[in-house]
Design a protein around this motif. Sequence first.
Motif, PDB file in Angstrom:
ATOM      1  N   LEU A  86      -0.384   0.229   6.900  1.00 18.36           N
ATOM      2  CA  LEU A  86      -0.752   1.312   5.987  1.00 18.36           C
ATOM      3  C   LEU A  86      -1.482   2.421   6.744  1.00 18.36           C
ATOM      4  CD1 LEU A  86      -2.122  -0.756   2.963  1.00 18.36           C
ATOM      5  CD2 LEU A  86       0.099   0.385   3.155  1.00 18.36           C
ATOM      6  N   PRO A  87      -1.267   3.655   6.336  1.00 21.16           N
ATOM      7  CA  PRO A  87      -2.024   4.747   6.948  1.00 21.16           C
ATOM      8  C   PRO A  87      -3.516   4.528   6.729  1.00 21.16           C
ATOM      9  CG  PRO A  87      -0.244   5.601   5.583  1.00 21.16           C
ATOM     10  CD  PRO A  87      -0.329   4.133   5.313  1.00 21.16           C
ATOM     11  N   PRO A  88      -4.370   4.869   7.698  1.00 25.13           N
ATOM     12  CA  PRO A  88      -5.813   4.613   7.575  1.00 25.13           C
ATOM     13  C   PRO A  88      -6.430   5.265   6.336  1.00 25.13           C
ATOM     14  CG  PRO A  88      -5.267   5.254   9.811  1.00 25.13           C
ATOM     15  CD  PRO A  88      -4.023   5.440   9.011  1.00 25.13           C
ATOM     16  N   ASP A  89      -5.900   6.401   5.874  1.00 27.06           N
ATOM     17  CA  ASP A  89      -6.527   7.043   4.707  1.00 27.06           C
ATOM     18  C   ASP A  89      -6.233   6.292   3.395  1.00 27.06           C
ATOM     19  OD1 ASP A  89      -3.948   7.825   5.015  1.00 27.06           O
ATOM     20  OD2 ASP A  89      -4.253   9.904   4.389  1.00 27.06           O
ATOM     21  N   PHE A  90      -5.258   5.372   3.413  1.00 36.57           N
ATOM     22  CA  PHE A  90      -5.025   4.524   2.240  1.00 36.57           C
ATOM     23  C   PHE A  90      -6.232   3.631   2.007  1.00 36.57           C
ATOM     24  CE2 PHE A  90      -0.318   4.120   1.058  1.00 36.57           C
ATOM     25  CZ  PHE A  90      -0.095   5.460   1.320  1.00 36.57           C
ATOM     26  N   LYS A  91      -6.769   3.112   3.083  1.00 33.43           N
ATOM     27  CA  LYS A  91      -7.915   2.225   3.005  1.00 33.43           C
ATOM     28  C   LYS A  91      -9.109   2.993   2.437  1.00 33.43           C
ATOM     29  CE  LYS A  91     -10.264  -0.800   6.205  1.00 33.43           C
ATOM     30  NZ  LYS A  91     -10.305  -1.080   7.645  1.00 33.43           N
ATOM     31  N   GLU A  92      -9.240   4.224   2.901  1.00 30.80           N
ATOM     32  CA  GLU A  92     -10.317   5.082   2.416  1.00 30.80           C
ATOM     33  C   GLU A  92     -10.205   5.276   0.901  1.00 30.80           C
ATOM     34  OE1 GLU A  92     -10.877   9.003   4.301  1.00 30.80           O
ATOM     35  OE2 GLU A  92     -10.649   7.824   6.145  1.00 30.80           O
ATOM     36  N   ALA A  93      -8.981   5.584   0.448  1.00 38.08           N
ATOM     37  CA  ALA A  93      -8.770   5.816  -0.979  1.00 38.08           C
ATOM     38  C   ALA A  93      -9.127   4.572  -1.782  1.00 38.08           C
ATOM     39  CB  ALA A  93      -7.317   6.208  -1.225  1.00 38.08           C
ATOM     40  N   PHE A  94      -8.737   3.417  -1.256  1.00 40.05           N
ATOM     41  CA  PHE A  94      -8.943   2.148  -1.949  1.00 40.05           C
ATOM     42  C   PHE A  94     -10.421   1.785  -2.048  1.00 40.05           C
ATOM     43  CE2 PHE A  94      -8.846  -2.636  -1.619  1.00 40.05           C
ATOM     44  CZ  PHE A  94      -8.470  -2.842  -2.932  1.00 40.05           C
ATOM     45  N   THR A  95     -11.202   2.170  -1.060  1.00 44.21           N
ATOM     46  CA  THR A  95     -12.615   1.750  -1.017  1.00 44.21           C
ATOM     47  C   THR A  95     -13.583   2.883  -1.344  1.00 44.21           C
ATOM     48  OG1 THR A  95     -12.558   2.143   1.363  1.00 44.21           O
ATOM     49  CG2 THR A  95     -12.268  -0.127   0.653  1.00 44.21           C
ATOM     50  N   LYS A  96     -13.041   4.014  -1.757  1.00 40.37           N
ATOM     51  CA  LYS A  96     -13.888   5.185  -1.992  1.00 40.37           C
ATOM     52  C   LYS A  96     -14.990   4.938  -3.044  1.00 40.37           C
ATOM     53  CE  LYS A  96     -13.351  10.103  -2.958  1.00 40.37           C
ATOM     54  NZ  LYS A  96     -12.385  11.151  -3.284  1.00 40.37           N
ATOM     55  N   LYS A  98     -15.850   2.275  -6.898  1.00 44.00           N
ATOM     56  CA  LYS A  98     -15.398   1.151  -7.733  1.00 44.00           C
ATOM     57  C   LYS A  98     -14.192   1.562  -8.573  1.00 44.00           C
ATOM     58  CE  LYS A  98     -19.402  -1.805  -8.082  1.00 44.00           C
ATOM     59  NZ  LYS A  98     -20.628  -2.099  -8.842  1.00 44.00           N
ATOM     60  N   VAL A  99     -14.247   2.778  -9.071  1.00 43.88           N
ATOM     61  CA  VAL A  99     -13.136   3.287  -9.886  1.00 43.88           C
ATOM     62  C   VAL A  99     -11.853   3.308  -9.049  1.00 43.88           C
ATOM     63  CG1 VAL A  99     -12.264   5.274 -11.156  1.00 43.88           C
ATOM     64  CG2 VAL A  99     -14.693   4.644 -11.319  1.00 43.88           C
ATOM     65  N   TYR A 100     -11.968   3.818  -7.842  1.00 46.53           N
ATOM     66  CA  TYR A 100     -10.796   3.912  -6.959  1.00 46.53           C
ATOM     67  C   TYR A 100     -10.245   2.532  -6.612  1.00 46.53           C
ATOM     68  CZ  TYR A 100     -10.592   8.900  -6.097  1.00 46.53           C
ATOM     69  OH  TYR A 100     -10.405  10.233  -6.240  1.00 46.53           O
ATOM     70  N   THR A 101     -11.172   1.595  -6.350  1.00 43.56           N
ATOM     71  CA  THR A 101     -10.736   0.245  -5.998  1.00 43.56           C
ATOM     72  C   THR A 101      -9.909  -0.354  -7.124  1.00 43.56           C
ATOM     73  OG1 THR A 101     -12.718  -0.019  -4.656  1.00 43.56           O
ATOM     74  CG2 THR A 101     -11.551  -2.040  -5.241  1.00 43.56           C
ATOM     75  N   LYS A 102     -10.270  -0.026  -8.359  1.00 44.60           N
ATOM     76  CA  LYS A 102      -9.555  -0.558  -9.502  1.00 44.60           C
ATOM     77  C   LYS A 102      -8.283   0.256  -9.797  1.00 44.60           C
ATOM     78  CE  LYS A 102     -10.717  -2.359 -14.073  1.00 44.60           C
ATOM     79  NZ  LYS A 102      -9.966  -1.552 -15.025  1.00 44.60           N
ATOM     80  N   LYS A 103      -8.425   1.575  -9.737  1.00 45.03           N
ATOM     81  CA  LYS A 103      -7.349   2.445 -10.212  1.00 45.03           C
ATOM     82  C   LYS A 103      -6.225   2.727  -9.204  1.00 45.03           C
ATOM     83  CE  LYS A 103      -8.711   2.794 -14.362  1.00 45.03           C
ATOM     84  NZ  LYS A 103      -7.927   2.109 -15.397  1.00 45.03           N
ATOM     85  N   VAL A 104      -6.574   2.788  -7.919  1.00 44.85           N
ATOM     86  CA  VAL A 104      -5.537   3.109  -6.923  1.00 44.85           C
ATOM     87  C   VAL A 104      -4.404   2.077  -6.934  1.00 44.85           C
ATOM     88  CG1 VAL A 104      -5.069   3.325  -4.426  1.00 44.85           C
ATOM     89  CG2 VAL A 104      -6.961   4.578  -5.453  1.00 44.85           C
ATOM     90  N   PRO A 105      -4.742   0.756  -6.893  1.00 49.41           N
ATOM     91  CA  PRO A 105      -3.649  -0.231  -6.945  1.00 49.41           C
ATOM     92  C   PRO A 105      -2.871  -0.161  -8.262  1.00 49.41           C
ATOM     93  CG  PRO A 105      -5.677  -1.265  -6.225  1.00 49.41           C
ATOM     94  CD  PRO A 105      -6.048   0.093  -6.728  1.00 49.41           C
ATOM     95  N   GLU A 106      -3.611   0.053  -9.344  1.00 46.58           N
ATOM     96  CA  GLU A 106      -2.963   0.125 -10.652  1.00 46.58           C
ATOM     97  C   GLU A 106      -1.966   1.293 -10.692  1.00 46.58           C
ATOM     98  OE1 GLU A 106      -5.787   0.267 -13.920  1.00 46.58           O
ATOM     99  OE2 GLU A 106      -4.242   0.977 -15.277  1.00 46.58           O
ATOM    100  N   PHE A 107      -2.408   2.421 -10.155  1.00 42.42           N
ATOM    101  CA  PHE A 107      -1.572   3.615 -10.106  1.00 42.42           C
ATOM    102  C   PHE A 107      -0.317   3.353  -9.250  1.00 42.42           C
ATOM    103  CE2 PHE A 107      -0.493   7.488  -7.709  1.00 42.42           C
ATOM    104  CZ  PHE A 107      -0.111   8.313  -8.751  1.00 42.42           C
ATOM    105  N   LEU A 108      -0.544   2.762  -8.072  1.00 39.71           N
ATOM    106  CA  LEU A 108       0.584   2.512  -7.158  1.00 39.71           C
ATOM    107  C   LEU A 108       1.572   1.518  -7.744  1.00 39.71           C
ATOM    108  CD1 LEU A 108      -1.154   2.457  -3.663  1.00 39.71           C
ATOM    109  CD2 LEU A 108       0.444   4.162  -4.552  1.00 39.71           C
ATOM    110  N   ARG A 109       1.026   0.468  -8.393  1.00 42.16           N
ATOM    111  CA  ARG A 109       1.903  -0.557  -8.988  1.00 42.16           C
ATOM    112  C   ARG A 109       2.749   0.041 -10.109  1.00 42.16           C
ATOM    113  NH1 ARG A 109      -2.808  -4.307  -8.764  1.00 42.16           N
ATOM    114  NH2 ARG A 109      -2.630  -5.124  -6.646  1.00 42.16           N
ATOM    115  N   THR A 110       2.062   0.850 -10.925  1.00 41.32           N
ATOM    116  CA  THR A 110       2.787   1.471 -12.044  1.00 41.32           C
ATOM    117  C   THR A 110       3.908   2.343 -11.496  1.00 41.32           C
ATOM    118  OG1 THR A 110       0.650   1.568 -13.123  1.00 41.32           O
ATOM    119  CG2 THR A 110       2.456   2.727 -14.206  1.00 41.32           C
ATOM    120  N   ALA A 111       3.575   3.134 -10.478  1.00 36.56           N
ATOM    121  CA  ALA A 111       4.560   4.042  -9.900  1.00 36.56           C
ATOM    122  C   ALA A 111       5.715   3.268  -9.278  1.00 36.56           C
ATOM    123  CB  ALA A 111       3.896   4.930  -8.857  1.00 36.56           C
TER     124      ALA A 111
END
Lengths: 137, 220
Positions: A86-96, A98-111
């Motif tokens: 994964l690109p390094p900024d993906f990790k940043e987005a995921f750990t930015k 608590k909201v991001y940790t929850k929402k980023v995977p949800e967003f990606l899965r939905t997409a």
Amino acid sequence: MVKDFEEERDRILKIAKEFGDKIRKLRVDGRNLGLREFAGKIGLSPTYLSKMERGMDPPPSPEKIMKMARELSCDENMLLALAKKLPPDFKEAFTKSKVYTKKVPEFLRTATEANLTAADWDRLIHELKRIKSQEKK
Amino acid sequence: MDVGWRDPKELEIEAEIVIADYCNKVKPIKDPPIPIENIIEALFGLQLEIDELNGGNLNRDIFGCLYMDEGKIVVDTELQNQEGRYNFTCAHEVGHWALHKNLYLQNRMQIPLFQEEKKPSIVCRESQKKKNIEFQANYFASALLMPKEMVKSILKQRKKNDFTETFTDETLKFWGMNKEEYCRMVASIYNNQFGVSVQAMQIRLEQIGYLKQEVSRVLI
């Protein structure tokens, strides 16, 4: 158990081999860069690079892969995907946050489940930017 | 594999042919260092690898090997950070490829068709450098990495400095050095430019006829 292990090993070896082949092709045919010369530019040991090109060592870190992409003038996302990294900024987005940790995977899965086309993605990105710019106003 | 004696002049020409080929087919070479890795991979289309060749043996005798059938050169991992020795080993293996490939192919009938593990056609050891075949590869490597005309023109550019490539007893007395020390000092001015070791540069300068001791012309 043994079968799982063998499958996993074959999968890793296949990724390493495909990635190694690609790097060697880009380095020799594309840019005419020497083995030791290229290793020096990326900051890798020449022995490691040589083994990696033969699929005997796994691909390096995402940061090194991005550096390789720049030296070889090719798309960094393409190389990262080939190495299954994964690109390094993906990790940043995921750990930015608590909201991001929850929402980023949800967003990606939905997409992903929605099977978006390139045009869908463009529309989605456009929409995100629009929402953001409206908020500012 | 046993090879007969060959005139160094012929080896010199063989190396010049490789350089000319590279300049025509891949990219012109204007200045040293000679791009030896590119000669291997881009000109000859051989596979270049760096790997452990001595299997943990502390007496690291093997520095390189060549697989004729696979078209593969392997350099010992120990040399990966020694630019001079690494380049020389690469050039040495190219020498075997350019000089001894045909002879190998002629003799290949004797090799069993199915081998359990592919073995290198030529294994190069420090301890066997006196053999004809190794001498030839070394001479070729020297001529390939330090082409005569290129060395001469670089020496000409440097003419301004105080060192002379031919020296006398007087020179040695002036510098307070013995012959060996003086030769090493002169070689160390040029070796990095060619990407070779001081020792390789010194040998090459001697081969070309520089670093020659002459009788003092001081009148007694």
